[in-house]
Structures are given as C-alpha cells and as structure tokens.
Write a protein that holds these residues in place. Structure first.
Motif, PDB file in Angstrom:
ATOM      1  N   ASP A 245      64.078  78.305  36.985  1.00 37.64           N
ATOM      2  CA  ASP A 245      64.036  76.918  36.503  1.00 37.64           C
ATOM      3  C   ASP A 245      63.353  76.865  35.136  1.00 37.64           C
ATOM      4  OD1 ASP A 245      65.194  76.224  38.862  1.00 37.64           O
ATOM      5  OD2 ASP A 245      63.394  75.361  39.769  1.00 37.64           O
ATOM      6  N   GLY A 246      63.945  76.067  34.232  1.00 38.03           N
ATOM      7  CA  GLY A 246      63.369  75.931  32.903  1.00 38.03           C
ATOM      8  C   GLY A 246      63.770  77.023  31.950  1.00 38.03           C
ATOM      9  N   GLY A 247      64.839  77.746  32.271  1.00 38.90           N
ATOM     10  CA  GLY A 247      65.307  78.820  31.393  1.00 38.90           C
ATOM     11  C   GLY A 247      66.147  78.297  30.238  1.00 38.90           C
ATOM     12  N   ILE A 248      66.542  79.222  29.380  1.00 32.83           N
ATOM     13  CA  ILE A 248      67.329  78.889  28.186  1.00 32.83           C
ATOM     14  C   ILE A 248      68.530  79.829  28.120  1.00 32.83           C
ATOM     15  CG2 ILE A 248      67.345  79.018  25.651  1.00 32.83           C
ATOM     16  CD1 ILE A 248      64.470  78.020  25.726  1.00 32.83           C
ATOM     17  N   LEU A 249      69.693  79.261  27.813  1.00 28.98           N
ATOM     18  CA  LEU A 249      70.917  80.038  27.656  1.00 28.98           C
ATOM     19  C   LEU A 249      71.409  79.938  26.223  1.00 28.98           C
ATOM     20  CD1 LEU A 249      73.260  81.666  28.986  1.00 28.98           C
ATOM     21  CD2 LEU A 249      74.399  79.464  29.368  1.00 28.98           C
TER      22      LEU A 249
ATOM     23  N   SER B  77      75.571  70.091  33.111  1.00 34.22           N
ATOM     24  CA  SER B  77      74.945  69.581  34.339  1.00 34.22           C
ATOM     25  C   SER B  77      73.568  70.185  34.548  1.00 34.22           C
ATOM     26  CB  SER B  77      75.836  69.888  35.547  1.00 34.22           C
ATOM     27  OG  SER B  77      77.085  69.236  35.448  1.00 34.22           O
ATOM     28  N   ALA B  78      73.423  71.484  34.248  1.00 28.63           N
ATOM     29  CA  ALA B  78      72.126  72.139  34.412  1.00 28.63           C
ATOM     30  C   ALA B  78      71.093  71.595  33.443  1.00 28.63           C
ATOM     31  CB  ALA B  78      72.290  73.650  34.219  1.00 28.63           C
ATOM     32  N   LEU B  79      71.517  71.166  32.264  1.00 31.46           N
ATOM     33  CA  LEU B  79      70.599  70.547  31.308  1.00 31.46           C
ATOM     34  C   LEU B  79      70.192  69.156  31.763  1.00 31.46           C
ATOM     35  CD1 LEU B  79      72.387  71.683  28.032  1.00 31.46           C
ATOM     36  CD2 LEU B  79      70.067  72.345  28.709  1.00 31.46           C
ATOM     37  N   VAL B  80      71.126  68.420  32.313  1.00 32.39           N
ATOM     38  CA  VAL B  80      70.834  67.061  32.791  1.00 32.39           C
ATOM     39  C   VAL B  80      69.837  67.105  33.951  1.00 32.39           C
ATOM     40  CG1 VAL B  80      71.811  65.054  33.958  1.00 32.39           C
ATOM     41  CG2 VAL B  80      72.999  66.059  31.996  1.00 32.39           C
ATOM     42  N   THR B  81      70.008  68.039  34.876  1.00 31.82           N
ATOM     43  CA  THR B  81      69.118  68.124  36.035  1.00 31.82           C
ATOM     44  C   THR B  81      67.777  68.766  35.693  1.00 31.82           C
ATOM     45  OG1 THR B  81      70.002  70.281  36.702  1.00 31.82           O
ATOM     46  CG2 THR B  81      71.099  68.304  37.579  1.00 31.82           C
TER      47      THR B  81
ATOM     48  N   LEU C 157      68.074  73.992  33.433  1.00 29.33           N
ATOM     49  CA  LEU C 157      67.849  74.653  32.153  1.00 29.33           C
ATOM     50  C   LEU C 157      66.969  73.779  31.275  1.00 29.33           C
ATOM     51  CD1 LEU C 157      71.376  76.047  31.133  1.00 29.33           C
ATOM     52  CD2 LEU C 157      69.437  77.356  32.026  1.00 29.33           C
ATOM     53  N   MET C 158      65.985  74.375  30.638  1.00 29.20           N
ATOM     54  CA  MET C 158      65.156  73.626  29.697  1.00 29.20           C
ATOM     55  C   MET C 158      65.910  73.367  28.406  1.00 29.20           C
ATOM     56  SD  MET C 158      61.471  74.642  28.031  1.00 29.20           S
ATOM     57  CE  MET C 158      62.140  75.704  26.769  1.00 29.20           C
ATOM     58  N   GLY C 159      66.783  74.313  28.036  1.00 26.25           N
ATOM     59  CA  GLY C 159      67.516  74.162  26.799  1.00 26.25           C
ATOM     60  C   GLY C 159      68.688  75.119  26.756  1.00 26.25           C
ATOM     61  N   ALA C 160      69.578  74.879  25.824  1.00 29.48           N
ATOM     62  CA  ALA C 160      70.727  75.761  25.614  1.00 29.48           C
ATOM     63  C   ALA C 160      71.128  75.669  24.151  1.00 29.48           C
ATOM     64  CB  ALA C 160      71.897  75.380  26.520  1.00 29.48           C
ATOM     65  N   ALA C 161      71.786  76.715  23.663  1.00 26.89           N
ATOM     66  CA  ALA C 161      72.218  76.737  22.269  1.00 26.89           C
ATOM     67  C   ALA C 161      73.521  77.517  22.184  1.00 26.89           C
ATOM     68  CB  ALA C 161      71.149  77.373  21.383  1.00 26.89           C
ATOM     69  N   PHE C 162      74.486  76.941  21.473  1.00 27.52           N
ATOM     70  CA  PHE C 162      75.816  77.538  21.405  1.00 27.52           C
ATOM     71  C   PHE C 162      76.351  77.498  19.986  1.00 27.52           C
ATOM     72  CE2 PHE C 162      75.276  75.840  25.661  1.00 27.52           C
ATOM     73  CZ  PHE C 162      75.645  76.917  26.451  1.00 27.52           C
ATOM     74  N   ASP C 163      76.981  78.611  19.593  1.00 29.12           N
ATOM     75  CA  ASP C 163      77.701  78.666  18.328  1.00 29.12           C
ATOM     76  C   ASP C 163      79.203  78.750  18.562  1.00 29.12           C
ATOM     77  OD1 ASP C 163      77.757  79.028  15.365  1.00 29.12           O
ATOM     78  OD2 ASP C 163      78.612  80.981  15.905  1.00 29.12           O
ATOM     79  N   VAL C 164      79.613  78.974  19.802  1.00 28.43           N
ATOM     80  CA  VAL C 164      81.020  79.180  20.131  1.00 28.43           C
ATOM     81  C   VAL C 164      81.403  78.336  21.335  1.00 28.43           C
ATOM     82  CG1 VAL C 164      81.221  81.490  19.136  1.00 28.43           C
ATOM     83  CG2 VAL C 164      80.331  81.213  21.452  1.00 28.43           C
TER      84      VAL C 164
ATOM     85  N   PRO D 169      71.195  66.817  27.144  1.00 23.63           N
ATOM     86  CA  PRO D 169      69.883  66.844  26.478  1.00 23.63           C
ATOM     87  C   PRO D 169      69.479  68.264  26.103  1.00 23.63           C
ATOM     88  CG  PRO D 169      69.592  66.657  28.854  1.00 23.63           C
ATOM     89  CD  PRO D 169      71.079  66.581  28.601  1.00 23.63           C
ATOM     90  N   ASN D 170      68.651  68.359  25.066  1.00 23.34           N
ATOM     91  CA  ASN D 170      68.028  69.626  24.677  1.00 23.34           C
ATOM     92  C   ASN D 170      69.043  70.747  24.444  1.00 23.34           C
ATOM     93  OD1 ASN D 170      65.539  68.318  24.981  1.00 23.34           O
ATOM     94  ND2 ASN D 170      65.426  68.899  27.141  1.00 23.34           N
ATOM     95  N   VAL D 171      70.099  70.407  23.707  1.00 20.64           N
ATOM     96  CA  VAL D 171      71.093  71.413  23.373  1.00 20.64           C
ATOM     97  C   VAL D 171      71.226  71.502  21.853  1.00 20.64           C
ATOM     98  CG1 VAL D 171      73.042  69.796  23.505  1.00 20.64           C
ATOM     99  CG2 VAL D 171      73.437  72.243  23.833  1.00 20.64           C
ATOM    100  N   THR D 172      71.369  72.723  21.353  1.00 19.91           N
ATOM    101  CA  THR D 172      71.577  72.975  19.932  1.00 19.91           C
ATOM    102  C   THR D 172      72.973  73.536  19.746  1.00 19.91           C
ATOM    103  OG1 THR D 172      69.225  73.457  19.592  1.00 19.91           O
ATOM    104  CG2 THR D 172      70.766  74.256  17.916  1.00 19.91           C
ATOM    105  N   LEU D 173      73.763  72.932  18.862  1.00 19.24           N
ATOM    106  CA  LEU D 173      75.151  73.330  18.664  1.00 19.24           C
ATOM    107  C   LEU D 173      75.404  73.635  17.190  1.00 19.24           C
ATOM    108  CD1 LEU D 173      76.837  70.486  20.771  1.00 19.24           C
ATOM    109  CD2 LEU D 173      76.069  72.733  21.580  1.00 19.24           C
ATOM    110  N   SER D 174      76.122  74.717  16.921  1.00 23.94           N
ATOM    111  CA  SER D 174      76.571  75.006  15.561  1.00 23.94           C
ATOM    112  C   SER D 174      78.048  75.388  15.612  1.00 23.94           C
ATOM    113  CB  SER D 174      75.726  76.115  14.915  1.00 23.94           C
ATOM    114  OG  SER D 174      75.808  77.333  15.640  1.00 23.94           O
ATOM    115  N   PRO D 175      78.811  75.139  14.548  1.00 27.43           N
ATOM    116  CA  PRO D 175      80.275  75.270  14.587  1.00 27.43           C
ATOM    117  C   PRO D 175      80.798  76.668  14.248  1.00 27.43           C
ATOM    118  CG  PRO D 175      79.639  74.248  12.528  1.00 27.43           C
ATOM    119  CD  PRO D 175      78.357  74.487  13.294  1.00 27.43           C
ATOM    120  N   HIS D 176      80.477  77.640  15.100  1.00 31.24           N
ATOM    121  CA  HIS D 176      80.977  79.016  14.967  1.00 31.24           C
ATOM    122  C   HIS D 176      80.653  79.581  13.581  1.00 31.24           C
ATOM    123  CE1 HIS D 176      84.194  81.887  16.797  1.00 31.24           C
ATOM    124  NE2 HIS D 176      83.270  82.560  16.146  1.00 31.24           N
TER     125      HIS D 176
END
Length: 337
Positions: free
Chosen positions: A247-251, A267-271, A274-281, A297-304
């Motif tokens: 619980d509270g991990g980051i992907l 869903s894992a971020l909403v519940t 996951l504490m946070g997630a970040a995606f480039d793809v 919530p608490n998500v970081t996104l960049s456009p590939h």
C-alpha cells in the motif's frame, strides 16, 4: 554508385544522418535522396500493416525504387513499399526496435534490417527518474497549487509526506539498456534495487535479482517498467499485480503503454492503494480525452518524450552511419534484427 534514401524527420535530422555517413565511408561513391517526415510535429500511428510510423506510405513508394539503402526512423516500410524497392538491400531504423518495418516481407526479399538499440537509454533512464521523483514528491500537483495562489503547509503533515529514495526498495522490470541505467541511478540515490528479467544473462553488483514478478512487486515501494511489449508482457501489470504492491507504492512506466492496464491503475490511485504513478507511454497515443488516468489523483503524465534529447538524435545517426559503413565495406553489421 550506391543510392541511399534518407527518410529523417524533425528529430533525427537528415543533415545529421548524411554528415555521419559521409564521415565514416570516406571516398565510397554514394548518392543521397532525402525525404523529411512530419514526425514529431504530426504524431505517428499505424500505417497499413506496421505501427508507429508516419503516414507517408505513398511518398516512400515513389522514392524507394533504385535505393540500395534506406535510413529512417519513422517511415512505414510496408509490404507495398517493399514491392517497389527492387534494389533495396539494407534498412537502418534509427530507433530501439523496427516496429515500423514489415520484417517478414523484408526477410522474404533478402533485405537486412537494422535498429539502434540503446540509442535513447540514457535519456529514457533520466526521464524515468524524473517521473519517479515527480510522483514521489507530487511535484506537478504542488506546482499547480502554488501557481493557483495556495500555500499548502498542511502537506508537511506526517500522513501527507512521502518516503525517501535512500533505503527504499525499488523494483525494475526489464534489465536491458534502459533498465540497467535506471537501476544504476537509483542505486546512486541509495535505494535497494531489485530486478526481474528472466532473459537477462546477469545482473550488476548494484542490483539484486528476483526470480518472479510477484516477488518483485511484493517487495517494492517503487516499481519501474522497462520491458518490451510482446503478447506475453501485454497487461503484465493489472489489478491482480497492483494488489501485490505494498500500500502506498508508486508505479512508473516509460517503456510501452500496453504493459499496463491503465484503468486498473486509475482505480488504485483513487482508492489510495497506489500513492502515485507516472507514465510517459500509453496504449493509445495521443492519450484520449476520456481516459480515466487523466482524472486520477497524484499522477504525472508526459507525452512519450522520455527519449527526447539532442544526444539521442545524434547517437541514432551515428549508429546508423556505422551500419551503413559496415555494409559498404562488406563487414558484419551489428544490431541485425
């Protein structure tokens, strides 16, 4: 006279390709035909039977005849293009994998296909670390809060603050050129780096090998994905795998979007799983407006953009030039697909 078709774009420039080739081939007689593709100003996508290509199949069909060598990053090397390429013997793709090439059709015609593995390893690794830190310290959200006129000193509360990388268990899935460099950087932060990759022949001294994906996930506060997308790895991280992460991990994912079930991550971020997630793809690029991850919530996104550095572009040109030079001199060519 060997005719070379340069199909560069606005990232891997034809001028860099040409200069690098000329530097290496010396007095070998060659002539160049140049085509500038619209990428990245115009996003890539599927073209006929290939993927991640610029939609210029007809232009390639018009120019490929008579070329013995084609050097490109995003041109669609489809069956129809290859049907026109009666003299083609070598295709150099200046990216990690030739997803924009019909490999079966090329092989049937005796055409060698090369790629440029590792060209963006350093850039992607650095961007991965930036994504991980952004998710860990919620930098995008805090920035937006300050810009909006807020001063959230309440975020100093123990229940709100993050953990440190130093001493944290970090799991790396995939230990190729990018994963290896990511592990090395995380190790520099003092993290406890663990790796899952059944195909990696060895693991460096700054990382510990783990034999199963579940074992890696269960013991990692940060999980960073660096596997290739294959039928076996598609959706390798779904709801069941997210449940294994503490619980509270980051992907973090800067590899391929299809590795992850993004709705499960949202869903894992909403519940709060996951504490946070970040995606480039993302599995669909550009990311659709209705994608649930946009509202999570608490998500970081960049456009590939993970591999987008000037060094990556010049390194790609250099690798392709070495391959062209080896071909012209009758030597074995590295990175044959």
């Amino acid at each position: 006279m060997t005719r070379i078709l340069l199909a560069g774009d606005h990232f891997v420039l034809n001028e860099h390709l040409k200069a690098a080739i000329l530097e290496r081939i010396g007095a070998a007689p060659v002539s160049f035909t140049e085509l500038t593709l619209p990428w990245p100003v115009v996003p890539f996508g599927p073209v006929a039977e290939v993927d991640e290509a610029s939609d210029i199949e007809q232009e390639m069909m018009d120019l490929i005849g008579g070329a013995e060598i084609c050097v490109t990053q995003m041109a669609p090397i489809t069956r129809r293009v290859l049907d026109r390429a009666v003299d083609l013997r070598l295709v150099c793709v200046t990216r990690g994998g030739p997803i924009n090439v019909n490999l079966e059709a090329a092989q049937a015609r005796g055409i060698s296909v090369m790629s440029a593995p590792g060209r963006n390893a350093i850039a992607t690794a650095e961007h991965t670390i930036a994504l991980a830190l952004s998710a860990l310290r919620r930098i995008p959200q805090i920035h937006n809060s300050v810009v909006a006129g807020e001063w959230r000193s309440d975020l100093y509360s123990y229940s709100e603050v993050a953990f440190e990388l130093h001493g944290a268990p970090v799991g790396i899935v995939g230990y190729g050129a990018v994963g290896r460099h990511v592990a090395w950087i995380f190790n520099g932060f003092g993290a406890h780096v663990r790796v899952f990759d059944p195909f990696a022949p060895s693991v460096d001294g700054f990382a510990e090998r783990v034999e199963t994906l579940d074992a890696l996930l269960a013991g990692s506060r940060i999980v960073s994905l660096h596997a290739r997308l294959t039928p076996e790895t598609r959706n390798m991280i779904g709801a069941a795998q997210l449940a294994v992460i503490p619980d509270g991990g980051i992907l973090v994912n800067a590899a391929r979007g299809g590795l992850v079930d993004m709705n499960a991550v949202a869903s894992a971020l909403v519940t709060g799983k996951l504490m946070g997630a970040a995606f480039d793809v993302f599995d669909t690029e550009p990311l659709p407006p209705e994608a649930k991850i946009r509202q999570a919530p608490n998500v970081t996104l960049s456009p590939h953009l993970a591999g987008a550095t000037q060094e990556t572009a010049r390194r790609a040109a250099s690798i392709a030039a070495d391959q062209v030079s080896a071909y012209l001199k009758g030597r074995t060519i590295a990175a044959a697909v």
